[in-house]
Design a protein around this motif. Structure first.
Motif, short mmCIF file in Angstrom:
data_model
loop_
_atom_site.label_atom_id
_atom_site.label_comp_id
_atom_site.label_asym_id
_atom_site.label_seq_id
_atom_site.Cartn_x
_atom_site.Cartn_y
_atom_site.Cartn_z
N ILE A 21 28.97 30.98 46.98
CA ILE A 21 30.19 30.79 46.14
C ILE A 21 30.20 31.77 45.21
O ILE A 21 31.13 31.52 44.41
CB ILE A 21 29.85 29.40 45.78
N ALA A 22 29.52 32.84 45.52
CA ALA A 22 29.82 34.06 44.17
C ALA A 22 30.86 34.93 44.82
O ALA A 22 30.56 35.60 45.85
CB ALA A 22 28.50 34.71 44.05
N PRO A 23 31.77 35.29 43.75
CA PRO A 23 32.89 36.12 44.42
C PRO A 23 32.37 37.46 44.78
O PRO A 23 32.70 38.19 45.46
CB PRO A 23 33.92 36.08 43.12
N GLU A 24 31.31 38.01 43.72
CA GLU A 24 31.09 39.42 43.96
C GLU A 24 30.19 39.74 45.38
O GLU A 24 30.28 40.53 45.99
CB GLU A 24 30.00 40.06 42.83
N THR A 25 29.50 38.62 46.01
CA THR A 25 28.91 38.62 47.17
C THR A 25 29.78 38.45 48.45
O THR A 25 29.93 39.29 49.18
CB THR A 25 27.92 37.41 47.29
N LEU A 26 30.73 37.58 48.19
CA LEU A 26 31.86 37.40 49.21
C LEU A 26 32.54 38.64 49.25
O LEU A 26 32.86 39.23 50.54
CB LEU A 26 32.67 36.37 48.94
N LEU A 36 38.93 39.56 45.29
CA LEU A 36 38.54 38.22 45.47
C LEU A 36 38.47 37.55 43.92
O LEU A 36 37.57 38.25 43.41
CB LEU A 36 37.10 38.02 46.39
N GLU A 37 39.19 36.84 43.89
CA GLU A 37 39.16 36.16 42.45
C GLU A 37 39.01 34.71 42.47
O GLU A 37 39.78 33.92 43.15
CB GLU A 37 40.66 36.53 41.75
N ARG A 38 37.99 34.33 41.42
CA ARG A 38 37.89 32.86 41.50
C ARG A 38 38.96 32.13 40.44
O ARG A 38 38.71 32.91 39.31
CB ARG A 38 36.35 32.46 40.88
N VAL A 39 39.78 31.20 40.71
CA VAL A 39 40.74 30.91 39.68
C VAL A 39 40.31 29.46 39.24
O VAL A 39 40.83 28.88 38.34
CB VAL A 39 42.06 30.91 40.58
N ASP A 41 36.49 26.48 39.67
CA ASP A 41 35.67 26.28 40.13
C ASP A 41 35.39 26.20 41.77
O ASP A 41 34.23 26.62 42.20
CB ASP A 41 34.80 24.84 39.46
N ASN A 42 36.32 25.79 42.19
CA ASN A 42 35.97 25.82 43.70
C ASN A 42 37.63 26.38 44.34
O ASN A 42 37.68 25.91 45.40
CB ASN A 42 36.08 24.24 44.14
N GLU A 43 38.07 27.25 43.87
CA GLU A 43 39.43 28.06 44.46
C GLU A 43 39.37 29.44 44.21
O GLU A 43 38.84 29.91 43.09
CB GLU A 43 40.63 27.48 43.89
N TYR A 44 39.67 30.29 45.34
CA TYR A 44 39.70 31.76 45.25
C TYR A 44 40.91 32.02 45.50
O TYR A 44 41.57 31.67 46.73
CB TYR A 44 38.64 32.19 46.19
N LEU A 45 41.36 33.27 45.16
CA LEU A 45 42.65 34.22 45.79
C LEU A 45 41.88 35.24 46.28
O LEU A 45 40.99 36.13 45.88
CB LEU A 45 43.47 34.62 44.68
N VAL A 46 42.47 35.72 47.57
CA VAL A 46 41.77 36.82 48.35
C VAL A 46 42.91 37.92 48.90
O VAL A 46 43.95 37.18 49.27
CB VAL A 46 41.00 36.14 49.67
#
Length: 198
Positions: A21-26, A36-39, A41-46
């Motif tokens: 769940i880590a943006p830097e890893t994904l 890849l930005e976490r917007v 706790d449980n949502e990301y923009l890619v």
């Protein structure tokens, strides 16, 4: 398109969850990923560049994790738009279970493709998706490897750790390719995110 499989990850269940769940890893592990930005706790923009068969385009997508039961499981919903290239949307279930000194990462995903993506033959789309998944897990396993976990813990404790020459050489080889290996979701183009799912 339906995909289901499981892979062994050489890391503890908690570490695998944290990395997953880590943006830097994904961002490192998803082929073609540019942003890849976490917007929340449980949502990301890619944002990613995908070369899916004859289709070459940039996609903007959104990933949302629901029914989260850390560090055991979650449900993933994804959608991505690539303009004339088409779109991908779907969902996936991810389950992590301890296995020996590592973790069994199991997933089951479904994706609907539209536009030019929908013109791919089913066998061609599945082949591309599986290749992207293989790339993702190859890089993810390196990022999550328990050997590196011990090294990171030692750094926090300020205890010097002698590098394992074999591990160091393997890590160097993998990381030298990171800038060229960036995956749409296990499942967005694979699923077309993160497959591309996933």
């Amino acid at each position: 398109m339906e995909l289901a499989n499981s892979r062994f990850v050489p890391a503890s269940q908690q570490r695998t969850w944290n990395k997953l769940i880590a943006p830097e890893t994904l961002k490192v592990c998803i082929t073609g990923c540019e942003t890849l930005e976490r917007v929340s706790d449980n949502e990301y923009l890619v944002g990613l560049r995908a070369d899916v068969g004859p289709v070459h385009a940039r996609f903007k997508g959104r990933l949302k994790l629901t029914d989260m039961k850390p560090p055991h499981s979650y449900h993933l919903q994804f959608e991505g738009e690539g303009g004339p290239a088409g779109y991908a949307k779907g969902d996936a279930d991810v389950v992590l279970e301890p296995e020996g000194e590592g973790t069994r990462f199991a997933y089951k995903a479904h994706a609907d493709l539209g536009g030019r993506l929908a013109q791919l033959r089913p066998d061609q789309a599945e082949k591309i998706a599986r290749k992207m998944t293989d790339n993702f897990f190859s890089l993810f396993s390196v990022c999550a490897d328990k050997t590196f976990e011990r090294n990171e813990q030692a750094k926090v404790m300020k205890v010097p750790v002698e590098p394992d020459p074999v591990v160091a050489a393997h890590r160097s080889e993998i990381l030298s390719k990171v800038s060229w290996l960036v995956v749409p979701g296990v499942i967005m183009a694979i699923i077309a995110y993160h497959t591309f799912m996933h």
